[in-house]
Design a protein around this motif. Sequence first.
Motif, mmCIF file in Angstrom:
data_model
loop_
_atom_site.group_PDB
_atom_site.id
_atom_site.type_symbol
_atom_site.label_atom_id
_atom_site.label_comp_id
_atom_site.label_asym_id
_atom_site.label_seq_id
_atom_site.Cartn_x
_atom_site.Cartn_y
_atom_site.Cartn_z
ATOM 1 N N PRO A 157 0.896 -1.092 0.011
ATOM 2 C CA PRO A 157 -0.036 0.040 0.057
ATOM 3 C C PRO A 157 0.829 1.335 0.015
ATOM 4 O O PRO A 157 0.533 2.342 -0.669
ATOM 5 C CB PRO A 157 -0.864 -0.249 1.320
ATOM 6 N N ARG A 158 1.978 1.343 0.654
ATOM 7 C CA ARG A 158 2.926 2.567 0.656
ATOM 8 C C ARG A 158 3.375 2.871 -0.548
ATOM 9 O O ARG A 158 3.345 3.968 -1.002
ATOM 10 C CB ARG A 158 3.810 2.510 2.030
ATOM 11 N N ASN A 159 4.163 1.811 -1.272
ATOM 12 C CA ASN A 159 4.440 2.053 -2.375
ATOM 13 C C ASN A 159 3.769 2.392 -3.543
ATOM 14 O O ASN A 159 3.899 3.069 -4.410
ATOM 15 C CB ASN A 159 5.354 0.602 -2.847
ATOM 16 N N ARG A 160 2.246 1.860 -3.419
ATOM 17 C CA ARG A 160 1.382 1.935 -4.338
ATOM 18 C C ARG A 160 0.961 3.479 -4.307
ATOM 19 O O ARG A 160 0.811 4.164 -5.373
ATOM 20 C CB ARG A 160 0.179 1.104 -4.172
ATOM 21 N N GLN A 161 0.744 4.053 -2.900
ATOM 22 C CA GLN A 161 0.213 5.396 -2.926
ATOM 23 C C GLN A 161 1.452 6.320 -3.389
ATOM 24 O O GLN A 161 1.175 7.464 -4.135
ATOM 25 C CB GLN A 161 -0.074 5.739 -1.179
ATOM 26 N N ASP A 162 2.863 5.999 -3.196
ATOM 27 C CA ASP A 162 3.837 6.860 -3.637
ATOM 28 C C ASP A 162 3.790 6.828 -4.979
ATOM 29 O O ASP A 162 4.010 7.636 -5.632
ATOM 30 C CB ASP A 162 5.253 6.157 -3.281
ATOM 31 N N ILE A 163 3.498 5.923 -5.763
ATOM 32 C CA ILE A 163 3.617 5.873 -7.379
ATOM 33 C C ILE A 163 2.298 6.842 -7.677
ATOM 34 O O ILE A 163 2.152 7.372 -8.747
ATOM 35 C CB ILE A 163 3.164 4.402 -7.928
ATOM 36 N N HIS A 164 1.093 6.552 -7.040
ATOM 37 C CA HIS A 164 -0.207 7.309 -7.538
ATOM 38 C C HIS A 164 0.122 8.959 -7.259
ATOM 39 O O HIS A 164 -0.175 9.837 -8.202
ATOM 40 C CB HIS A 164 -1.383 6.884 -6.232
ATOM 41 N N ASN A 165 1.017 9.309 -6.127
ATOM 42 C CA ASN A 165 1.218 10.673 -5.930
ATOM 43 C C ASN A 165 2.371 11.089 -7.202
ATOM 44 O O ASN A 165 2.125 12.167 -7.423
ATOM 45 C CB ASN A 165 2.057 10.874 -4.748
ATOM 46 N N LEU A 166 3.142 10.376 -7.479
ATOM 47 C CA LEU A 166 3.918 10.511 -8.607
ATOM 48 C C LEU A 166 3.230 10.835 -9.817
ATOM 49 O O LEU A 166 3.563 11.796 -10.628
ATOM 50 C CB LEU A 166 4.955 9.437 -8.917
ATOM 51 N N MET A 167 2.273 9.799 -10.199
ATOM 52 C CA MET A 167 1.419 10.012 -11.328
ATOM 53 C C MET A 167 0.886 11.317 -11.453
ATOM 54 O O MET A 167 0.606 11.981 -12.327
ATOM 55 C CB MET A 167 0.512 9.025 -11.607
ATOM 56 N N LEU A 168 0.252 11.703 -10.164
ATOM 57 C CA LEU A 168 -0.660 13.051 -10.294
ATOM 58 C C LEU A 168 0.363 14.325 -10.176
ATOM 59 O O LEU A 168 0.138 15.359 -10.914
ATOM 60 C CB LEU A 168 -1.405 13.328 -8.715
ATOM 61 N N GLU A 169 1.704 14.233 -9.768
ATOM 62 C CA GLU A 169 2.875 15.255 -10.009
ATOM 63 C C GLU A 169 2.988 15.273 -11.471
ATOM 64 O O GLU A 169 3.191 16.466 -11.832
ATOM 65 C CB GLU A 169 3.679 14.771 -9.042
ATOM 66 N N LEU A 170 3.061 14.478 -12.095
ATOM 67 C CA LEU A 170 3.510 14.384 -13.380
ATOM 68 C C LEU A 170 2.388 15.096 -14.246
ATOM 69 O O LEU A 170 2.647 15.652 -15.351
ATOM 70 C CB LEU A 170 3.824 12.914 -14.225
ATOM 71 N N GLN A 171 1.121 14.570 -13.768
ATOM 72 C CA GLN A 171 0.199 15.408 -14.629
ATOM 73 C C GLN A 171 -0.061 17.040 -14.304
ATOM 74 O O GLN A 171 -0.141 17.733 -15.049
ATOM 75 C CB GLN A 171 -1.330 14.698 -14.277
ATOM 76 N N GLN A 172 0.319 17.140 -13.146
ATOM 77 C CA GLN A 172 0.398 18.743 -12.880
ATOM 78 C C GLN A 172 1.393 19.329 -13.754
ATOM 79 O O GLN A 172 1.436 20.527 -13.646
ATOM 80 C CB GLN A 172 0.535 18.765 -11.148
ATOM 81 N N GLN A 173 2.341 18.558 -13.967
ATOM 82 C CA GLN A 173 3.699 19.282 -14.724
ATOM 83 C C GLN A 173 3.324 19.179 -16.240
ATOM 84 O O GLN A 173 4.133 19.625 -16.948
ATOM 85 C CB GLN A 173 4.997 18.316 -14.623
ATOM 86 N N GLY A 174 1.978 18.695 -16.589
ATOM 87 C CA GLY A 174 1.583 18.986 -18.029
ATOM 88 C C GLY A 174 1.937 17.629 -18.838
ATOM 89 O O GLY A 174 1.594 17.741 -20.061
ATOM 90 N N LYS A 175 2.089 16.562 -18.053
ATOM 91 C CA LYS A 175 2.427 15.300 -18.796
ATOM 92 C C LYS A 175 0.874 14.542 -19.021
ATOM 93 O O LYS A 175 0.084 15.036 -18.347
ATOM 94 C CB LYS A 175 3.168 14.433 -17.992
ATOM 95 N N THR A 176 0.827 13.832 -19.859
ATOM 96 C CA THR A 176 -0.396 12.873 -20.283
ATOM 97 C C THR A 176 0.055 11.414 -19.976
ATOM 98 O O THR A 176 1.280 11.104 -20.339
ATOM 99 C CB THR A 176 -0.866 13.093 -21.654
ATOM 100 N N ILE A 177 -0.806 10.868 -19.149
ATOM 101 C CA ILE A 177 -0.399 9.450 -18.951
ATOM 102 C C ILE A 177 -1.478 8.544 -19.214
ATOM 103 O O ILE A 177 -2.906 8.804 -18.994
ATOM 104 C CB ILE A 177 -0.281 9.428 -17.351
ATOM 105 N N VAL A 178 -1.251 7.337 -19.656
ATOM 106 C CA VAL A 178 -1.974 6.219 -20.131
ATOM 107 C C VAL A 178 -1.562 5.295 -19.224
ATOM 108 O O VAL A 178 -0.405 4.809 -19.379
ATOM 109 C CB VAL A 178 -1.986 5.866 -21.537
#
Length: 235
Positions: A157-178
């Motif tokens: 769960p901790r690693n999973r949430q860290d990856i989630h946070n990273l994905m959201l940060e990347l989107q905030q930087q203007g990235k598109t994620i699939v």
Amino acid sequence: MYIEAKALVKQFGLRTIVNNMDVSIQANEIIAIIGPNGAGKSTMLEMLIGLQKPSSGTIWYWDSGFKGKIGVQLQAVPFFPALSAMENLLLFASFYKKSISKEEAMNCLEICGIQDAAHTEAVKLSGGQQKRLAIAVAIMHEPTLIFLDEPTAALDPRNRQDIHNLMLELQQQGKTIVFTSHDMDEVHQLATRVLVIDHGKIIAAGEPAELCNKYDAASLTQLYMKLTREDESYA
């Protein structure tokens, strides 16, 4: 618009794996692709990334040099034995014809929360650390569009949430994620749009809440169970 695919078909012998799919990817989205194993998700992604040619149909890309502007995290990344996490990252950067310094590589590892293992042999990292390194490989050349294949599979769960946070940060930087996932809570938390694939076709698409409302489902898990079928076995 980054990618627009029309009437995609992929056949292997007599089997049709992807059957007449229309797919569009727009700027700053987080798109979740869900569906049963063997439904055609990975094959569709491989065509969009350029790893496989469709049997028929067309794919339009926003840039003729799109391959250098796409980042890809596969479920199993073939890290090079005897090379550290940082050395692997530097080597993969060279494949993109991008020269990055050790400082830049360390910054990328830090963004992915794996800087403490920079000098550890990559193949000896834990499963969670290898997943983070795979994502570092996918983003180290600063791509515009990022494809993640089950980025949190088998993580705690901790690693999973860290990856989630990273994905959201990347989107905030203007990235598109699939990304693909079998975790419906994850999809609900992250996705701005969901594509449901079954038997080689997109059977539903839209925002998570919109889809649940349309199909009278209390959750994405219920939606998934309503829309996908188990009457046929998958390869």
